[in-house]
Design an enzyme around this catalytic site. Structure first.
Site, mmCIF file in Angstrom:
data_model
loop_
_atom_site.group_PDB
_atom_site.id
_atom_site.type_symbol
_atom_site.label_atom_id
_atom_site.label_comp_id
_atom_site.label_asym_id
_atom_site.label_seq_id
_atom_site.Cartn_x
_atom_site.Cartn_y
_atom_site.Cartn_z
ATOM 1 N N CYS A 41 6.055 6.889 -2.209
ATOM 2 C CA CYS A 41 5.064 5.967 -1.233
ATOM 3 C C CYS A 41 4.622 6.897 -0.186
ATOM 4 O O CYS A 41 5.429 7.759 0.355
ATOM 5 C CB CYS A 41 5.940 4.687 -0.785
ATOM 6 S SG CYS A 41 4.987 3.822 0.219
ATOM 7 N N LEU A 42 3.447 6.909 0.404
ATOM 8 C CA LEU A 42 3.135 7.798 1.368
ATOM 9 C C LEU A 42 3.752 7.435 2.568
ATOM 10 O O LEU A 42 3.889 8.280 3.536
ATOM 11 C CB LEU A 42 1.698 7.939 1.579
ATOM 12 C CG LEU A 42 0.964 8.561 0.271
ATOM 13 C CD1 LEU A 42 -0.665 8.514 0.613
ATOM 14 C CD2 LEU A 42 1.431 9.977 0.210
ATOM 15 N N GLY B 138 -2.637 6.434 -3.942
ATOM 16 C CA GLY B 138 -3.046 5.018 -3.650
ATOM 17 C C GLY B 138 -2.569 4.948 -2.065
ATOM 18 O O GLY B 138 -1.708 5.670 -1.651
ATOM 19 N N GLN C 43 -0.731 0.843 5.663
ATOM 20 C CA GLN C 43 -0.090 2.076 5.641
ATOM 21 C C GLN C 43 -0.882 3.020 6.930
ATOM 22 O O GLN C 43 -0.405 3.768 7.302
ATOM 23 C CB GLN C 43 -0.217 2.901 4.400
ATOM 24 C CG GLN C 43 0.686 2.313 3.366
ATOM 25 C CD GLN C 43 0.864 3.135 2.104
ATOM 26 O OE1 GLN C 43 0.011 3.018 1.258
ATOM 27 N NE2 GLN C 43 1.750 3.897 2.070
ATOM 28 N N HIS D 47 2.170 -2.109 -6.773
ATOM 29 C CA HIS D 47 2.672 -1.138 -5.397
ATOM 30 C C HIS D 47 1.724 -1.507 -4.346
ATOM 31 O O HIS D 47 2.251 -1.865 -2.947
ATOM 32 C CB HIS D 47 2.888 0.335 -5.787
ATOM 33 C CG HIS D 47 3.530 1.183 -4.390
ATOM 34 N ND1 HIS D 47 4.696 1.758 -4.526
ATOM 35 C CD2 HIS D 47 2.951 1.337 -3.241
ATOM 36 C CE1 HIS D 47 4.917 2.283 -3.322
ATOM 37 N NE2 HIS D 47 3.874 2.157 -2.773
ATOM 38 N N GLU D 48 0.579 -1.167 -4.277
ATOM 39 C CA GLU D 48 -0.282 -1.326 -3.221
ATOM 40 C C GLU D 48 -0.553 -2.686 -2.489
ATOM 41 O O GLU D 48 -0.736 -2.928 -1.444
ATOM 42 C CB GLU D 48 -1.592 -0.595 -3.482
ATOM 43 C CG GLU D 48 -1.520 0.909 -3.882
ATOM 44 C CD GLU D 48 -1.076 1.788 -2.910
ATOM 45 O OE1 GLU D 48 -0.918 1.431 -1.660
ATOM 46 O OE2 GLU D 48 -0.438 2.645 -3.253
ATOM 47 N N HIS E 273 2.093 -3.856 -0.484
ATOM 48 C CA HIS E 273 1.999 -3.599 0.947
ATOM 49 C C HIS E 273 1.150 -4.416 1.800
ATOM 50 O O HIS E 273 1.508 -4.467 3.147
ATOM 51 C CB HIS E 273 1.103 -2.075 0.954
ATOM 52 C CG HIS E 273 2.044 -0.912 0.864
ATOM 53 N ND1 HIS E 273 2.948 -0.576 1.689
ATOM 54 C CD2 HIS E 273 1.661 0.129 0.003
ATOM 55 C CE1 HIS E 273 3.583 0.503 1.294
ATOM 56 N NE2 HIS E 273 2.885 0.964 0.149
#
Ligand code: ZN
Length: 193
Positions: free
Chosen positions: A93-94, A45, A50, A135-136, A139
């Site tokens: 998380c990226l 994701g 991000q 989670h997304e 963000h």
């Protein structure tokens, strides 16, 4: 400028993003680039914040595999309709490569969003999919999984989070990333587009 995944604590990761007002070819290009970056980073994701874009948009491919095109989902201006239960599970998380922690999330959610065709869709999700959309979506409000880690992980991972910050400040000093002030100026400018 090509997009890149920005690491914590780039100001975009603390930005409350604005709704997307136009689904057009530009947005399609952004989404295609986000998928490329997500696959290259081996993620499932990725949210617009991000890649330092202040738009309410995230992508998912729970298979994490570029070959599985049918698994690709785009959520534009997502909104939760229902949440149920609580479940603890591991997240990464990226924006924090290599950091994993236990996070409490709703176990089931219903979410609506627009896709790239401008159509509104609704999903009832559980397990990994429910966790990923929570989670997304976070963000897009500038909320990160480090804010939601269980207490023990919050203590255990404090040093790792501080290391991410120290590394980012070194990169800023080297000119690899703009000053926080400049980054915020760029985000404000992108909001007007
Ligand atoms: Zn993330």
């Amino acid at each position: 400028m090509p997009l890149e995944i920005v690491p914590f604590p780039h100001p975009a990761l603390r930005w409350k993003s604005k709704p997307v007002i136009k689904v057009d070819a530009d947005l399609e290009r952004v989404v295609a680039e986000m998928f490329d970056l997500m696959y290259a980073a081996k993620g499932i994701g990725l949210a617009a914040n991000q890649v330092a874009l202040p738009y309410r948009l995230f992508i998912l491919n729970l298979a994490g595999d570029a070959a599985e095109k049918s698994e690709e989902l785009v959520f534009i201006n997502p909104r939760f309709l229902r949440r149920k239960g609580t479940v603890e599970g591991e997240e990464g998380c990226l924006s924090f490569p290599g950091l994993y922690a236990q996070v409490l999330r709703s176990s089931k959610v219903a979410i609506e969003a627009f896709n790239l065709k401008g159509e509104c869709f609704e999903y009832a999700l559980d397990e990994l999919a429910a966790r990923a959309v929570q989670h997304e979506s976070d963000h897009l409000d500038g909320v990160l999984f480090i804010d939601r880690m269980v207490e023990q992980d919050r203590l255990d991972k404090k040093g790792v989070v501080a290391d991410f910050e120290a590394q980012y400040r070194r990169w800023q000093a080297e000119g690899r990333y703009p000053s926080d002030e400049e980054a915020r100026r760029q985000l404000t400018e992108l909001e007007q587009k």
